[in-house]
Scaffold this motif. Structure first.
Motif, mmCIF file in Angstrom:
data_model
loop_
_atom_site.group_PDB
_atom_site.id
_atom_site.type_symbol
_atom_site.label_atom_id
_atom_site.label_comp_id
_atom_site.label_asym_id
_atom_site.label_seq_id
_atom_site.Cartn_x
_atom_site.Cartn_y
_atom_site.Cartn_z
ATOM 1 N N MET A 204 0.842 -1.182 0.000
ATOM 2 C CA MET A 204 0.000 0.000 0.000
ATOM 3 C C MET A 204 0.889 1.248 0.000
ATOM 4 O O MET A 204 1.703 1.418 0.884
ATOM 5 C CB MET A 204 -0.906 -0.002 1.247
ATOM 6 C CG MET A 204 -1.600 1.299 1.406
ATOM 7 S SD MET A 204 -2.946 1.532 2.571
ATOM 8 C CE MET A 204 -2.846 0.369 3.826
ATOM 9 N N ILE B 109 -10.981 9.093 -4.249
ATOM 10 C CA ILE B 109 -10.427 7.771 -3.923
ATOM 11 C C ILE B 109 -11.550 6.810 -3.546
ATOM 12 O O ILE B 109 -11.583 5.666 -3.991
ATOM 13 C CB ILE B 109 -9.380 7.872 -2.795
ATOM 14 C CG1 ILE B 109 -8.189 8.717 -3.245
ATOM 15 C CG2 ILE B 109 -8.919 6.472 -2.364
ATOM 16 C CD1 ILE B 109 -7.231 9.088 -2.122
ATOM 17 N N GLU B 110 -12.488 7.291 -2.741
ATOM 18 C CA GLU B 110 -13.611 6.462 -2.302
ATOM 19 C C GLU B 110 -14.405 5.943 -3.491
ATOM 20 O O GLU B 110 -14.840 4.786 -3.507
ATOM 21 C CB GLU B 110 -14.508 7.286 -1.375
ATOM 22 C CG GLU B 110 -15.582 6.481 -0.676
ATOM 23 C CD GLU B 110 -16.314 7.329 0.346
ATOM 24 O OE1 GLU B 110 -16.367 6.888 1.508
ATOM 25 O OE2 GLU B 110 -16.807 8.420 -0.017
ATOM 26 N N THR C 48 -13.356 5.056 -6.232
ATOM 27 C CA THR C 48 -12.664 3.944 -6.888
ATOM 28 C C THR C 48 -12.787 2.654 -6.086
ATOM 29 O O THR C 48 -12.337 1.603 -6.537
ATOM 30 C CB THR C 48 -11.156 4.263 -7.073
ATOM 31 O OG1 THR C 48 -10.525 4.307 -5.788
ATOM 32 C CG2 THR C 48 -10.950 5.567 -7.832
ATOM 33 N N GLY C 49 -13.381 2.739 -4.883
ATOM 34 C CA GLY C 49 -13.545 1.566 -4.043
ATOM 35 C C GLY C 49 -12.330 1.228 -3.208
ATOM 36 O O GLY C 49 -12.316 0.221 -2.497
ATOM 37 N N LYS C 50 -11.314 2.074 -3.258
ATOM 38 C CA LYS C 50 -10.099 1.825 -2.484
ATOM 39 C C LYS C 50 -10.272 2.312 -1.056
ATOM 40 O O LYS C 50 -11.022 3.252 -0.795
ATOM 41 C CB LYS C 50 -8.896 2.520 -3.127
ATOM 42 C CG LYS C 50 -8.546 1.971 -4.497
ATOM 43 C CD LYS C 50 -7.369 2.710 -5.089
ATOM 44 C CE LYS C 50 -7.052 2.175 -6.481
ATOM 45 N NZ LYS C 50 -5.990 2.933 -7.122
ATOM 46 N N GLU C 51 -9.575 1.675 -0.136
ATOM 47 C CA GLU C 51 -9.565 2.113 1.251
ATOM 48 C C GLU C 51 -8.408 3.084 1.452
ATOM 49 O O GLU C 51 -7.375 2.982 0.789
ATOM 50 C CB GLU C 51 -9.424 0.909 2.181
ATOM 51 C CG GLU C 51 -10.645 0.013 2.168
ATOM 52 C CD GLU C 51 -10.586 -1.082 3.216
ATOM 53 O OE1 GLU C 51 -9.795 -0.949 4.182
ATOM 54 O OE2 GLU C 51 -11.317 -2.062 3.065
ATOM 55 N N PHE C 52 -8.589 4.021 2.391
ATOM 56 C CA PHE C 52 -7.563 5.025 2.659
ATOM 57 C C PHE C 52 -7.734 5.542 4.070
ATOM 58 O O PHE C 52 -8.757 5.318 4.714
ATOM 59 C CB PHE C 52 -7.660 6.177 1.653
ATOM 60 C CG PHE C 52 -8.994 6.875 1.698
ATOM 61 C CD1 PHE C 52 -9.175 7.996 2.500
ATOM 62 C CD2 PHE C 52 -10.066 6.413 0.959
ATOM 63 C CE1 PHE C 52 -10.391 8.637 2.557
ATOM 64 C CE2 PHE C 52 -11.302 7.042 1.006
ATOM 65 C CZ PHE C 52 -11.462 8.160 1.811
#
Length: 109
Positions: free
Chosen positions: A1, A16-17, A19-23
């Motif tokens: 990551m 970012i959200e 795109t389905g990615k976690e952050f």
């Protein structure tokens, strides 16, 4: 990551959200914010210097303006107050449109 540890524009988490990615993010305190804005201004200016087209250059200048707007607020001024200061300096000393390049000054005169 990948780890970024940098100030980003306000809507980047939503981007970012989407795109389905976690952050992970956190809100900076005032001192951290000022420090990170200065770092961001340097980053954006470096990107300007390596831009390869007028379009890229203008994008980087727009980014720098956004950071400068935020820095004006950090230093207790509005964008309008900063612009008024710029205008006052331009009236007293001029701008840069005439492309004047100072070679030297004889201090003995």
């Amino acid at each position: 990551m990948p780890v970024y540890n940098k100030l980003v524009r306000d809507l980047i988490p939503q981007v970012i959200e989407a795109t389905g990615k976690e952050f992970r993010t956190r809100i900076l305190n005032e001192e951290e914010y000022k420090k990170e804005l200065i770092i961001k201004l340097k980053e954006e200016s470096e990107e300007y210097f390596v831009a390869e087209s007028s379009k890229e250059s203008l994008e980087e200048l727009a980014d720098m303006l956004e950071v400068i707007r935020a820095l004006a607020v950090v230093h207790g001024a509005t964008w309008e107050e900063l612009e008024a200061l710029r205008e006052k300096k331009a009236e007293a000393r001029g701008g840069f449109q005439d492309r004047v390049y100072l070679i030297d000054v004889d201090d003995n005169a």
